[in-house]
Design a protein around this motif. Structure first.
Motif, PDB file in Angstrom:
ATOM      1  N   ILE A 138       3.624 -17.967 -57.656  1.00  0.00           N
ATOM      2  CA  ILE A 138       2.210 -17.615 -57.830  1.00  0.00           C
ATOM      3  C   ILE A 138       2.006 -16.144 -57.451  1.00  0.00           C
ATOM      4  CG2 ILE A 138      -0.165 -18.028 -57.026  1.00  0.00           C
ATOM      5  CD1 ILE A 138       0.637 -20.913 -56.374  1.00  0.00           C
ATOM      6  N   LYS A 180       3.634 -13.716 -59.958  1.00  0.00           N
ATOM      7  CA  LYS A 180       2.845 -13.662 -61.189  1.00  0.00           C
ATOM      8  C   LYS A 180       1.581 -12.836 -60.967  1.00  0.00           C
ATOM      9  CE  LYS A 180       3.098 -17.611 -63.605  1.00  0.00           C
ATOM     10  NZ  LYS A 180       2.704 -18.971 -64.078  1.00  0.00           N
ATOM     11  N   SER A 181       0.958 -13.036 -59.816  1.00  0.00           N
ATOM     12  CA  SER A 181      -0.265 -12.313 -59.493  1.00  0.00           C
ATOM     13  C   SER A 181      -0.004 -10.801 -59.427  1.00  0.00           C
ATOM     14  CB  SER A 181      -0.803 -12.828 -58.154  1.00  0.00           C
ATOM     15  OG  SER A 181      -1.935 -12.107 -57.780  1.00  0.00           O
ATOM     16  N   ILE A 216       0.440  -9.318 -62.858  1.00  0.00           N
ATOM     17  CA  ILE A 216      -0.850  -9.122 -63.537  1.00  0.00           C
ATOM     18  C   ILE A 216      -1.544  -7.870 -62.996  1.00  0.00           C
ATOM     19  CG2 ILE A 216      -3.172 -10.090 -63.871  1.00  0.00           C
ATOM     20  CD1 ILE A 216      -1.816 -12.895 -63.833  1.00  0.00           C
ATOM     21  N   ILE A 217      -1.531  -7.702 -61.671  1.00  0.00           N
ATOM     22  CA  ILE A 217      -2.163  -6.527 -61.049  1.00  0.00           C
ATOM     23  C   ILE A 217      -1.487  -5.247 -61.558  1.00  0.00           C
ATOM     24  CG2 ILE A 217      -2.525  -5.308 -58.862  1.00  0.00           C
ATOM     25  CD1 ILE A 217      -2.767  -8.168 -57.575  1.00  0.00           C
ATOM     26  N   ILE A 250      -5.771  -5.438 -53.663  1.00  0.00           N
ATOM     27  CA  ILE A 250      -6.353  -5.979 -54.909  1.00  0.00           C
ATOM     28  C   ILE A 250      -6.088  -7.484 -55.011  1.00  0.00           C
ATOM     29  CG2 ILE A 250      -6.194  -5.923 -57.446  1.00  0.00           C
ATOM     30  CD1 ILE A 250      -5.629  -2.886 -57.210  1.00  0.00           C
ATOM     31  N   HIS A 251      -4.893  -7.879 -54.634  1.00  0.00           N
ATOM     32  CA  HIS A 251      -4.518  -9.299 -54.609  1.00  0.00           C
ATOM     33  C   HIS A 251      -5.473 -10.103 -53.714  1.00  0.00           C
ATOM     34  CE1 HIS A 251      -1.687 -12.696 -54.538  1.00  0.00           C
ATOM     35  NE2 HIS A 251      -1.729 -12.682 -53.221  1.00  0.00           N
TER      36      HIS A 251
END
Lengths: 204, 204
Positions: free
Chosen positions: A12, A15-16, A19-20, A39-40
């Motif tokens: 997770i 993947k996060s 994306i960031i 940001i996460h």
């Protein structure tokens, strides 16, 4: 319900971060890793543009954390959010003496809580996620000769937060800040956690 | 340095809310008061447009809090941020049994922590500020008949947060949520603190 993303917490997170990176173009410098974790933790890629790092912030911060120096936070939420640190994390805001002196001195509890810990600030990493007045106290102490290793100054709000961060930019101390009204305990803890992680891997 | 705004913490807060009102046009309905406190805690007026309230959220939430029902949080940061509550605030994420079962069941600790507290969820206010998987666990439990008074579901991030909040909208439970990627422990605690305050004043 699709359980796919329940299976592997590490997946997770990977993947996060992917994306960031695709949303922001941030890379893997220590500064970028700090911003990505913030940001996460906030879900807000827009904060990227308002981050400011003193040139010595990463080096001084990582050295202090590697050495298990004290971390001082303005509020209990920031302390609760700092995970996996081998050293001590201190917060004085709920101490009875702080409550009493804040009333006597007609200052905020957050301001008094920082004053209370001034003898322990040399070499410490200070993380302020909530109260502009806590950051003002630290800036004032620095002017009297107190020398923290790093000030993570990301207080939040519409009264004094912006101004206190601008004072931090002009203060003779390594700092990490997020200009404007945004900030908060979640972001403060995320910045410190990113630095703790980097201090374990030698800044990689 | 100008100490003016150090003198009166209550005045800082009043000034801050006045600025938020002028920026957003928010008023004094219970829903607006909840949103204003979340903006106060995040420094981000843009979150206003993404708030969603189930029609029964305020009434059910205030009744539960007035009755000192249990509050359950996904992470310790949310628990640390809830202030001045006369009832119990529980969080299971750091329990050894939760860590062990999460590994055994191949789920996140946040998911397991919610499962661990399922017997205590009827009538509780559940506040999720961090983990989408915690919210998925609660939604799943509700489908099996568990009946919380209110779910404050504002998990954060780029993997699963948005999706979990959309599932919450379609779930048969009073909820407060913030659509999209934004959210976090600070906002979750702010929403609960606004409700605690309202529960003391009878929703005024």
């Amino acid at each position: 319900m699709n359980y796919e993303f329940l299976i592997n917490p590490r997946e997770i997170e990977q993947k996060s971060f992917a994306i960031i990176e695709s949303l922001t173009g941030l890379g893997n410098t220590p500064e970028d890793q700090v911003i990505k974790r913030a940001i996460h933790a906030s879900g807000d890629p827009e904060i990227r543009k308002d981050f400011r790092f003193h040139p010595a912030a990463i080096d001084r911060g990582l050295a202090a954390l590697k050495n298990k120096n004290l971390i001082i936070t303005d509020v209990e939420m920031v302390r609760a959010g700092i995970t996996g640190y081998a050293g001590e994390v201190a917060c004085a805001i709920r101490e009875e003496a702080v409550k009493r002196k804040a009333l006597e001195n007609k200052v905020t509890r957050a301001y008094q809580a920082m004053m209370e810990l001034k003898e322990r600030m040399d070499g410490a990493v200070i993380a302020i996620g909530n109260a502009p007045t806590a950051l003002l106290a630290v800036i004032e102490l620095i002017k009297t000769g107190v020398e923290p290793a790093l000030v993570v100054g990301v207080p939040v709000g519409f009264v004094g937060a912006k101004e206190s961060k601008e004072l931090l930019l002009n203060c003779d101390v390594p700092y990490i800040t997020l200009l404007g009204t945004k900030g908060g305990s979640t972001i403060a803890a995320a910045i410190v956690n990113a630095l703790i992680k980097l201090s374990r891997t030698g800044g990689k």
